[in-house]
Design an enzyme around this catalytic site. Sequence first.
Site, mmCIF file in Angstrom:
data_model
loop_
_atom_site.group_PDB
_atom_site.id
_atom_site.type_symbol
_atom_site.label_atom_id
_atom_site.label_comp_id
_atom_site.label_asym_id
_atom_site.label_seq_id
_atom_site.Cartn_x
_atom_site.Cartn_y
_atom_site.Cartn_z
ATOM 1 N N GLY A 267 0.831 -1.211 0.000
ATOM 2 C CA GLY A 267 0.000 0.000 0.000
ATOM 3 C C GLY A 267 0.858 1.250 0.000
ATOM 4 N N ALA A 268 1.806 1.298 0.916
ATOM 5 C CA ALA A 268 2.645 2.481 1.044
ATOM 6 C C ALA A 268 3.825 2.189 1.964
ATOM 7 C CB ALA A 268 1.845 3.640 1.616
ATOM 8 N N ASN A 271 9.357 5.567 4.388
ATOM 9 C CA ASN A 271 10.714 6.102 4.301
ATOM 10 C C ASN A 271 10.808 7.478 4.970
ATOM 11 O OD1 ASN A 271 11.157 3.966 2.302
ATOM 12 N ND2 ASN A 271 9.854 5.267 1.037
ATOM 13 N N HIS A 303 -1.160 6.205 8.779
ATOM 14 C CA HIS A 303 -0.299 5.103 9.193
ATOM 15 C C HIS A 303 1.174 5.396 8.870
ATOM 16 C CE1 HIS A 303 0.653 0.746 9.805
ATOM 17 N NE2 HIS A 303 1.577 1.014 8.884
ATOM 18 N N GLU A 304 1.441 5.747 7.624
ATOM 19 C CA GLU A 304 2.843 5.977 7.238
ATOM 20 C C GLU A 304 3.403 7.197 7.959
ATOM 21 O OE1 GLU A 304 3.837 3.420 5.949
ATOM 22 O OE2 GLU A 304 2.012 2.642 5.016
ATOM 23 N N GLU A 326 4.782 -2.234 13.358
ATOM 24 C CA GLU A 326 3.552 -2.360 12.562
ATOM 25 C C GLU A 326 2.298 -2.488 13.429
ATOM 26 O OE1 GLU A 326 3.447 -1.409 9.712
ATOM 27 O OE2 GLU A 326 5.454 -1.687 8.876
HETATM 28 N N1 BES Z 1 6.184 -0.682 6.249
HETATM 29 C C1 BES Z 1 4.994 -1.018 5.558
HETATM 30 C C2 BES Z 1 5.214 -1.270 4.092
HETATM 31 C C3 BES Z 1 5.866 -2.580 3.770
HETATM 32 C C4 BES Z 1 5.181 -3.736 3.933
HETATM 33 C C5 BES Z 1 7.136 -2.662 3.287
HETATM 34 C C6 BES Z 1 5.796 -4.954 3.606
HETATM 35 C C7 BES Z 1 7.721 -3.851 2.986
HETATM 36 C C8 BES Z 1 7.052 -5.013 3.131
HETATM 37 C C9 BES Z 1 3.938 0.088 5.671
HETATM 38 O O1 BES Z 1 4.053 0.873 6.802
HETATM 39 C C10 BES Z 1 2.629 -0.607 5.783
HETATM 40 O O2 BES Z 1 2.397 -1.244 6.755
HETATM 41 N N2 BES Z 1 1.778 -0.474 4.774
HETATM 42 C C11 BES Z 1 0.524 -1.161 4.699
HETATM 43 C C12 BES Z 1 -0.643 -0.252 4.873
HETATM 44 C C13 BES Z 1 -0.953 0.042 6.304
HETATM 45 C C14 BES Z 1 -2.071 1.045 6.433
HETATM 46 C C15 BES Z 1 -1.314 -1.168 7.101
HETATM 47 C C16 BES Z 1 0.480 -1.786 3.334
HETATM 48 O O3 BES Z 1 1.313 -1.429 2.499
HETATM 49 O O4 BES Z 1 -0.381 -2.626 3.093
HETATM 50 ZN ZN ZN Z 2 3.341 0.083 8.551
#
Ligand code: BES
Ligand code: ZN
Length: 880
Positions: A267-268, A271, A303-304, A326
């Site tokens: 999703g995002a 960084n 979230h980010e 997380e």
């Molecule tokens: N740090 C994660 C992105 C990520 C996930 C990087 C897996 C590498 C591997 C980011 O903060 C995240 O958790 N994104 C979620 C959305 C969030 C609202 C739960 C995502 O990308 O689904």
């Molecule tokens: Zn996250």
Amino acid sequence: MRTDTGHVFKLEDYRPCDYLIPRTSLDFRLSPDATHVTALLTIERRAGVAASPLVLDGDGLTLLGIAVDGHTLPASDYEATPDRLTILKPPAAQRFELRLETEIAPSRNEALMGLYRSNNVYCTQCEAEGFRRITYFLDRPDILSVYTVRIEAPHNEAPLLLSNGNPVESGTLGSGRHYAVWHDPFPKPSYLFALVAGALGKVAGSFTTMSGREVELGIYVEPGKEQLAGYAMDALKRSMQWDEEAFGREYDLDVFNIVAVSDFNMGAMENKGLNVFNDKYVLADEETATDADFANIEAIIAHEYFHNWTGNRITCRDWFQLCLKEGLTVYRDHEFSADQRSRSVKRIAEVRTLRAHQFPEDQGPLAHPVRPRRYREINNFYTATVYEKGSEVVRMIRTILGPETFRAGMDLYFERHDGEAATIEDFLKVFEDVSGRDLAQFALWYHQAGTPNLTVSSAHNAAAKEFTLEIEQSVPPTPSESRKRLMHIPLAFGLVGANGKPVAWTAVEGAMVDDGVIHIRKRRHTVRFSGISQRPSVSLNRGFSAPITLSVQQKADDQFFLAAHDSDAFARWQAFNTLLTDALIAAFRQILGGKEPVFAARLAELAGRIAGDETLEPAYRALALSLPGEADIARDIGKGIDPDAIFAAREAMARMIAEANREAFPALYESLADKGPFSPDAASAGRRALRNILLDYLSLLPGGAGLAAGHFNAATNMTDRAAALAVLAHRHPGTAEAEEALAAFEARYRGDALVLDKWFQIQAGVPGAKTVEKVRELMRHPAFSIANPNRVRSLIGTFSSANQTGFHRPDGEGYRLFAETVLEVEKRNPQVAARLATALRSWRSLEPGRQTKARQALLDMAKAENLSADLRDIVERTLA
Ligand code: BES
Ligand code: ZN
């Protein structure tokens, strides 16, 4: 692509590194096929550690140059492979400078990890282990470094050059080239590194922090789409404000940038100072985005952003601690959304998500603790357990300690661990320190997999004026954990009198009962309330205070009573939902037994009453009216699943509710039509949600397809248009109305990939045997691309995880298409393929015929050549 080494990483093997990298300077000369990367690393041997070989991680790298303290290193002094660089005899000095040159090809990077190109934009994704695809490094989260990044590129190809931290310098060079330098003063792990370069449109904003600092905000999107970033910008400002108010957390750099890209595995990504987003979670207006899209954008932006403190300022010591950032950050974004919208509606939605994704994970072959102890491929541990259950565990800490002590613990966490790479033990310790409590038993929530079950029965002794709850806990075995220890379960509850008011008691014994919460810590508790003259109804796990399953022996009359009168909105929704589920399961059994399903008319009558109850928010009423999903029903049945029988039961109940309310629903439906201009706010979205679920019911009555077609044609926003299209395609497949609407939608949004995803999704979700062929056909549609994660998830992801009757077609064709496609995706993008493959995790709960065929599909995947570490790990654990 990394193939499987078979290596298992173990938590107990954690050792700090002998070397540190306090400073990192990176110089990028960007070019699609040959980007030159020079890394200048200050390497420091940790005090008291003897000189030993320095081993850096790589992934598919070629080393072009290497120098130590300015001198080229002779070939005999190092070993370089694509996956590793070993400096055999590093200098004896405590500190030295290592200079590395590598060359990479972003345009050929289809795994979308490391540096890649999306839509002609250079971008990076380094979490979890993508940085090692850029240069050799100690690519682990406990190596914190201060980064300076210089980017150079032709101005016309990449007018915009971004990295983490604050901009330092930029300028033009000869022959149309230019450069920019960025410096991030906060030491960070390599997974938070980011670079973006290309031609992008900018939406600018600013935010004044609580101490009065001005922060420049930028959201970068595909040129021409700037007008679609307004909602995201507003959500960002609200997030920054909320984190100051709710957690006292202030932003710390001069700039905060967000970039939207169209090829993104997740999703995002958070960084530091430069979040990179899947454009699906940035771009929105009423014409192209649904209310659910708006809510997701708000939640993911938040979230980010929240990771800046929970993840970036305090990061994880190792990847076993992933839930430290997380789970905690999901908890924070849940609270944010609850404050921005409706708390009770948000809570119900969260619990539905947890049950739909985390419960099956916890009850199947991929079960693991919130903090795992083993992994083969860390990418496969970004799971619902780490995220959603991880968030529930934080919520339970707050329930147990109370809001003030919880906040004091969070404050201490930020104060004590700022700038560090921390562990779950560190996190729990701050709460023990502020509360003086021992959280050792509670800590099992992090260490033990499986969903605990509570069995509860009650008795009332009128003569003794005593009300008794018999509560027993059990935790089912999970893979590699056959014996479970007893957990500390905070069970929020209420005793409800015949007038709907809480019943007071004079004394209670048998468990610690505190502020509406029974603390279950033993296998059995007999909780005795005295001073109760009339038998109350008992409302349990109010607000979903613990992520457990409950088996309550309670009369249907009590359930009906709670569904109409419980003062806790969550528990009230739950009571109705349990009644619906029980009726659906009974109907499923009747159908399997060759009988017509029978439903209690009482349910339909209650559904009608809830629908029209003006004292309830429309969004709540919409949630109550949306029947348990086919997968939810399957999960509660447990085994011997025949998705066709579940579908028939659910369909029959929907018809019964529609018919019983055929007088009242049309008027209510009419009264909810949007008046005035569109607004994405929660109240307006709630009215649309209620109107659209009513449309779903009304479409089952005579003239239903015409009604839905009218709704589709009259729609003035995507929420209504997509809802009507789904009703037509799912309830009236193959009719002229459905076909016309699908064609009109396609024609209207031909050029808009994100909107066409909805069109793919709706068609992938059409129930029944014919959808397999339709999905095959849609894979040849010009807008489909096997290399784009959003397209793949819309079509193949929806088909395999949200279409029970289509995917589980009895002849196994659904599984065959699925296995073929997963292997096709895997050639380019192992991470996306592995995630898709989890759709088969519950194969053992199917009836025997389907089970055999699903297993065969898994075996077919397992025997494919050169399987990636990602997919092999999922397939083998699923089969184990
Ligand atoms: N740090 C994660 C992105 C990520 C996930 C990087 C897996 C590498 C591997 C980011 O903060 C995240 O958790 N994104 C979620 C959305 C969030 C609202 C739960 C995502 O990308 O689904
Ligand atoms: Zn996250």
